[in-house]
Scaffold this motif. Structure first.
Motif, PDB file in Angstrom:
ATOM      1  N   VAL A  34       0.856  -1.179   0.000  1.00 51.21           N
ATOM      2  CA  VAL A  34       0.000   0.000   0.000  1.00 51.21           C
ATOM      3  C   VAL A  34       0.894   1.231   0.000  1.00 51.21           C
ATOM      4  O   VAL A  34       1.761   1.383   0.869  1.00 51.21           O
ATOM      5  CB  VAL A  34      -0.941   0.014   1.219  1.00 51.21           C
ATOM      6  N   CYS A  35       0.712   2.090  -0.973  1.00 54.13           N
ATOM      7  CA  CYS A  35       1.460   3.346  -1.033  1.00 54.13           C
ATOM      8  C   CYS A  35       0.522   4.494  -0.674  1.00 54.13           C
ATOM      9  O   CYS A  35      -0.577   4.597  -1.235  1.00 54.13           O
ATOM     10  CB  CYS A  35       2.048   3.567  -2.419  1.00 54.13           C
ATOM     11  N   ILE A  36       0.953   5.330   0.259  1.00 51.93           N
ATOM     12  CA  ILE A  36       0.174   6.490   0.692  1.00 51.93           C
ATOM     13  C   ILE A  36       0.806   7.734   0.105  1.00 51.93           C
ATOM     14  O   ILE A  36       1.992   7.999   0.318  1.00 51.93           O
ATOM     15  CB  ILE A  36       0.119   6.582   2.221  1.00 51.93           C
ATOM     16  N   ILE A  37       0.024   8.481  -0.634  1.00 53.20           N
ATOM     17  CA  ILE A  37       0.502   9.702  -1.265  1.00 53.20           C
ATOM     18  C   ILE A  37      -0.331  10.880  -0.781  1.00 53.20           C
ATOM     19  O   ILE A  37      -1.391  10.701  -0.184  1.00 53.20           O
ATOM     20  CB  ILE A  37       0.453   9.602  -2.804  1.00 53.20           C
ATOM     21  N   GLY A  38       0.155  12.079  -1.042  1.00 49.67           N
ATOM     22  CA  GLY A  38      -0.573  13.281  -0.644  1.00 49.67           C
ATOM     23  C   GLY A  38       0.392  14.402  -0.331  1.00 49.67           C
ATOM     24  O   GLY A  38       1.606  14.187  -0.217  1.00 49.67           O
ATOM     25  N   PRO A  39      -0.122  15.607  -0.169  1.00 49.05           N
ATOM     26  CA  PRO A  39       0.747  16.754   0.107  1.00 49.05           C
ATOM     27  C   PRO A  39       1.375  16.670   1.493  1.00 49.05           C
ATOM     28  O   PRO A  39       0.907  15.920   2.361  1.00 49.05           O
ATOM     29  CB  PRO A  39      -0.211  17.943   0.004  1.00 49.05           C
ATOM     30  N   VAL A 221      -3.254   2.248  -3.801  1.00 43.44           N
ATOM     31  CA  VAL A 221      -2.745   3.597  -3.574  1.00 43.44           C
ATOM     32  C   VAL A 221      -3.786   4.360  -2.766  1.00 43.44           C
ATOM     33  O   VAL A 221      -4.984   4.312  -3.072  1.00 43.44           O
ATOM     34  CB  VAL A 221      -2.459   4.321  -4.904  1.00 43.44           C
ATOM     35  N   VAL A 222      -3.324   5.040  -1.718  1.00 47.78           N
ATOM     36  CA  VAL A 222      -4.192   5.812  -0.834  1.00 47.78           C
ATOM     37  C   VAL A 222      -3.795   7.280  -0.939  1.00 47.78           C
ATOM     38  O   VAL A 222      -2.616   7.611  -0.783  1.00 47.78           O
ATOM     39  CB  VAL A 222      -4.051   5.321   0.624  1.00 47.78           C
ATOM     40  N   PHE A 223      -4.753   8.144  -1.216  1.00 49.69           N
ATOM     41  CA  PHE A 223      -4.490   9.578  -1.268  1.00 49.69           C
ATOM     42  C   PHE A 223      -5.065  10.235  -0.023  1.00 49.69           C
ATOM     43  O   PHE A 223      -6.252  10.096   0.279  1.00 49.69           O
ATOM     44  CB  PHE A 223      -5.108  10.218  -2.516  1.00 49.69           C
ATOM     45  N   MET A 224      -4.207  10.965   0.716  1.00 53.81           N
ATOM     46  CA  MET A 224      -4.612  11.662   1.934  1.00 53.81           C
ATOM     47  C   MET A 224      -4.451  13.159   1.779  1.00 53.81           C
ATOM     48  O   MET A 224      -3.534  13.642   1.113  1.00 53.81           O
ATOM     49  CB  MET A 224      -3.781  11.189   3.138  1.00 53.81           C
ATOM     50  N   ASP A 225      -5.347  13.899   2.427  1.00 52.08           N
ATOM     51  CA  ASP A 225      -5.227  15.349   2.523  1.00 52.08           C
ATOM     52  C   ASP A 225      -5.993  15.809   3.757  1.00 52.08           C
ATOM     53  O   ASP A 225      -7.074  15.279   4.060  1.00 52.08           O
ATOM     54  CB  ASP A 225      -5.783  16.026   1.271  1.00 52.08           C
ATOM     55  N   ILE A 229      -8.501  10.211   4.370  1.00 52.61           N
ATOM     56  CA  ILE A 229      -8.330   9.441   3.149  1.00 52.61           C
ATOM     57  C   ILE A 229      -9.444   9.862   2.195  1.00 52.61           C
ATOM     58  O   ILE A 229     -10.620   9.620   2.455  1.00 52.61           O
ATOM     59  CB  ILE A 229      -8.374   7.930   3.426  1.00 52.61           C
ATOM     60  N   LEU A 230      -9.046  10.516   1.106  1.00 53.52           N
ATOM     61  CA  LEU A 230     -10.033  11.010   0.148  1.00 53.52           C
ATOM     62  C   LEU A 230     -10.282  10.024  -0.989  1.00 53.52           C
ATOM     63  O   LEU A 230     -11.338  10.070  -1.622  1.00 53.52           O
ATOM     64  CB  LEU A 230      -9.590  12.355  -0.423  1.00 53.52           C
ATOM     65  N   GLU A 231      -9.290   9.172  -1.235  1.00 56.73           N
ATOM     66  CA  GLU A 231      -9.449   8.217  -2.335  1.00 56.73           C
ATOM     67  C   GLU A 231      -8.486   7.053  -2.124  1.00 56.73           C
ATOM     68  O   GLU A 231      -7.378   7.230  -1.640  1.00 56.73           O
ATOM     69  CB  GLU A 231      -9.171   8.906  -3.672  1.00 56.73           C
ATOM     70  N   GLU A 232      -8.925   5.871  -2.485  1.00 53.99           N
ATOM     71  CA  GLU A 232      -8.041   4.707  -2.483  1.00 53.99           C
ATOM     72  C   GLU A 232      -8.491   3.742  -3.557  1.00 53.99           C
ATOM     73  O   GLU A 232      -9.674   3.684  -3.915  1.00 53.99           O
ATOM     74  CB  GLU A 232      -8.025   4.008  -1.119  1.00 53.99           C
ATOM     75  N   GLY A 240      -4.744   6.754 -13.134  1.00 56.15           N
ATOM     76  CA  GLY A 240      -5.289   6.836 -14.484  1.00 56.15           C
ATOM     77  C   GLY A 240      -6.653   7.486 -14.581  1.00 56.15           C
ATOM     78  O   GLY A 240      -6.976   8.125 -15.594  1.00 56.15           O
ATOM     79  N   ALA A 241      -7.469   7.325 -13.542  1.00 56.28           N
ATOM     80  CA  ALA A 241      -8.830   7.882 -13.563  1.00 56.28           C
ATOM     81  C   ALA A 241      -9.256   8.292 -12.168  1.00 56.28           C
ATOM     82  O   ALA A 241     -10.229   7.769 -11.622  1.00 56.28           O
ATOM     83  CB  ALA A 241      -9.810   6.860 -14.147  1.00 56.28           C
ATOM     84  N   PRO A 242      -8.516   9.230 -11.544  1.00 56.42           N
ATOM     85  CA  PRO A 242      -8.857   9.642 -10.175  1.00 56.42           C
ATOM     86  C   PRO A 242     -10.255  10.249 -10.132  1.00 56.42           C
ATOM     87  O   PRO A 242     -10.700  10.898 -11.080  1.00 56.42           O
ATOM     88  CB  PRO A 242      -7.784  10.678  -9.837  1.00 56.42           C
ATOM     89  N   ARG A 243     -10.933  10.017  -8.996  1.00 54.17           N
ATOM     90  CA  ARG A 243     -12.327  10.430  -8.877  1.00 54.17           C
ATOM     91  C   ARG A 243     -12.504  11.694  -8.041  1.00 54.17           C
ATOM     92  O   ARG A 243     -13.423  12.470  -8.291  1.00 54.17           O
ATOM     93  CB  ARG A 243     -13.138   9.284  -8.251  1.00 54.17           C
ATOM     94  N   HIS A 244     -11.670  11.878  -7.023  1.00 52.65           N
ATOM     95  CA  HIS A 244     -11.857  13.022  -6.139  1.00 52.65           C
ATOM     96  C   HIS A 244     -11.163  14.253  -6.744  1.00 52.65           C
ATOM     97  O   HIS A 244     -10.009  14.163  -7.202  1.00 52.65           O
ATOM     98  CB  HIS A 244     -11.278  12.724  -4.754  1.00 52.65           C
ATOM     99  N   PRO A 245     -11.821  15.404  -6.739  1.00 47.89           N
ATOM    100  CA  PRO A 245     -11.212  16.613  -7.314  1.00 47.89           C
ATOM    101  C   PRO A 245      -9.854  16.951  -6.708  1.00 47.89           C
ATOM    102  O   PRO A 245      -8.955  17.430  -7.414  1.00 47.89           O
ATOM    103  CB  PRO A 245     -12.244  17.706  -7.015  1.00 47.89           C
ATOM    104  N   ARG A 246      -9.693  16.692  -5.410  1.00 44.76           N
ATOM    105  CA  ARG A 246      -8.411  17.016  -4.769  1.00 44.76           C
ATOM    106  C   ARG A 246      -7.312  16.069  -5.260  1.00 44.76           C
ATOM    107  O   ARG A 246      -6.162  16.492  -5.405  1.00 44.76           O
ATOM    108  CB  ARG A 246      -8.557  16.942  -3.252  1.00 44.76           C
ATOM    109  N   THR A 247      -7.645  14.806  -5.499  1.00 41.09           N
ATOM    110  CA  THR A 247      -6.663  13.874  -6.067  1.00 41.09           C
ATOM    111  C   THR A 247      -6.238  14.340  -7.440  1.00 41.09           C
ATOM    112  O   THR A 247      -5.048  14.337  -7.777  1.00 41.09           O
ATOM    113  CB  THR A 247      -7.252  12.451  -6.165  1.00 41.09           C
TER     114      THR A 247
END
Length: 255
Positions: A34-39, A221-225, A229-232, A240-247
């Motif tokens: 699991v990779c966690i990404i984000g600002p 992949v987990v996107f945090m802000d 967790i806003l998207e995983e 390739g096709a992120p769903r959350h505007p922040r992602t």
């Protein structure tokens, strides 16, 4: 059904009045990467530190291999923090590699890798030495066994840090931006070792800014802000096709 390696259930974490983790839920299966990404400042590193109880959560529940690292549940359902020695016992099978290498400068590379098994697991020194050399060979540094950290490059030191974590025979490896302190030309040698671990089936949670690594090796992949967790999802979906505007905004800036 097989128990997940990590179960994070409605976890909140505060530092004073600042909320760092907001109702975080995450499941990591065995042998999953699991990779966690984000600002920066999104709570990624704090989440890692909560998993092995380097930071205490304020509410929620967090299990590793079916048990709490820092607490036990009493008969009335309340949680009681465990004594430090028992926390250390439960934590010893969770390896962690930090941004900074945190090697002992007064010990040789061989001694750095031996220290945990000898001091924490009461492994005999000769056995620990053999294991240390095998691990240093695995990360391509057996010829540096008698060197001291100051004589090694940043990439070499980080590979030693990985070998040191592996010496405790972990069932879970946590990586907190392991390449962020390295010069760009040294990043590849550390990622190569991590790819080798992934190929061997190690369960790994990686906080990273290396989008290529996450896209290539992550199962999830987990996107945090802002502590959430806003998207995983699988990398092909998140990248390739992120769903959350922040992602979408974040990936547009970093890719």
């Amino acid at each position: 059904m097989t128990t997940p390696m990590v179960e994070i259930d409605h976890v909140w974490k505060r530092f004073g009045t600042q909320i760092v983790l907001r109702d975080v839920n995450l499941t990591v299966e065995r042998n999953q990467i699991v990779c966690i990404i984000g600002p920066s400042g999104s709570g990624k590193s704090t989440l890692l530190r909560c998993i092995n109880h380097l930071e205490k959560i304020n509410s929620g529940d967090l299990l590793v291999d079916g048990e709490r690292v820092g607490y036990e549940q009493l008969a009335d359902g309340q949680l009681r923090e465990l004594p430090n020695r028992e926390i250390s016992t439960r934590r010893k099978h969770i390896g962690m590699v930090f941004q900074r290498f945190n090697l002992f400068p007064h010990l040789s590379i061989e001694q750095n890798v031996m220290e945990g098994p000898v001091q924490v697991s009461a492994t005999g020194r000769s056995e620990a030495k053999r294991a240390a050399h095998a691990l240093l060979a695995r990360v391509g540094l057996e010829d540096k066994a008698q060197s001291y950290p100051s004589r090694l490059s940043g990439g070499q030191q980080q590979r030693v840090a990985i070998a040191r974590a592996l010496a405790m025979e972990p069932k879970l490896m946590l990586f907190d931006e392991p390449t962020s302190a390295l010069d760009p030309e040294l990043v590849g040698e550390v990622l190569s070792v991590m790819k080798d671990l992934a190929g061997g089936g190690m369960t790994m949670i990686v906080v990273t800014h290396e989008m290529g690594f996450a896209a290539e090796l992550a199962d999830k992949v987990v996107f945090m802000d802002h502590g959430m967790i806003l998207e995983e999802g699988p990398p092909e979906q998140v990248f390739g096709a992120p769903r959350h505007p922040r992602t979408i905004e974040f990936l547009t800036r970093v890719q």
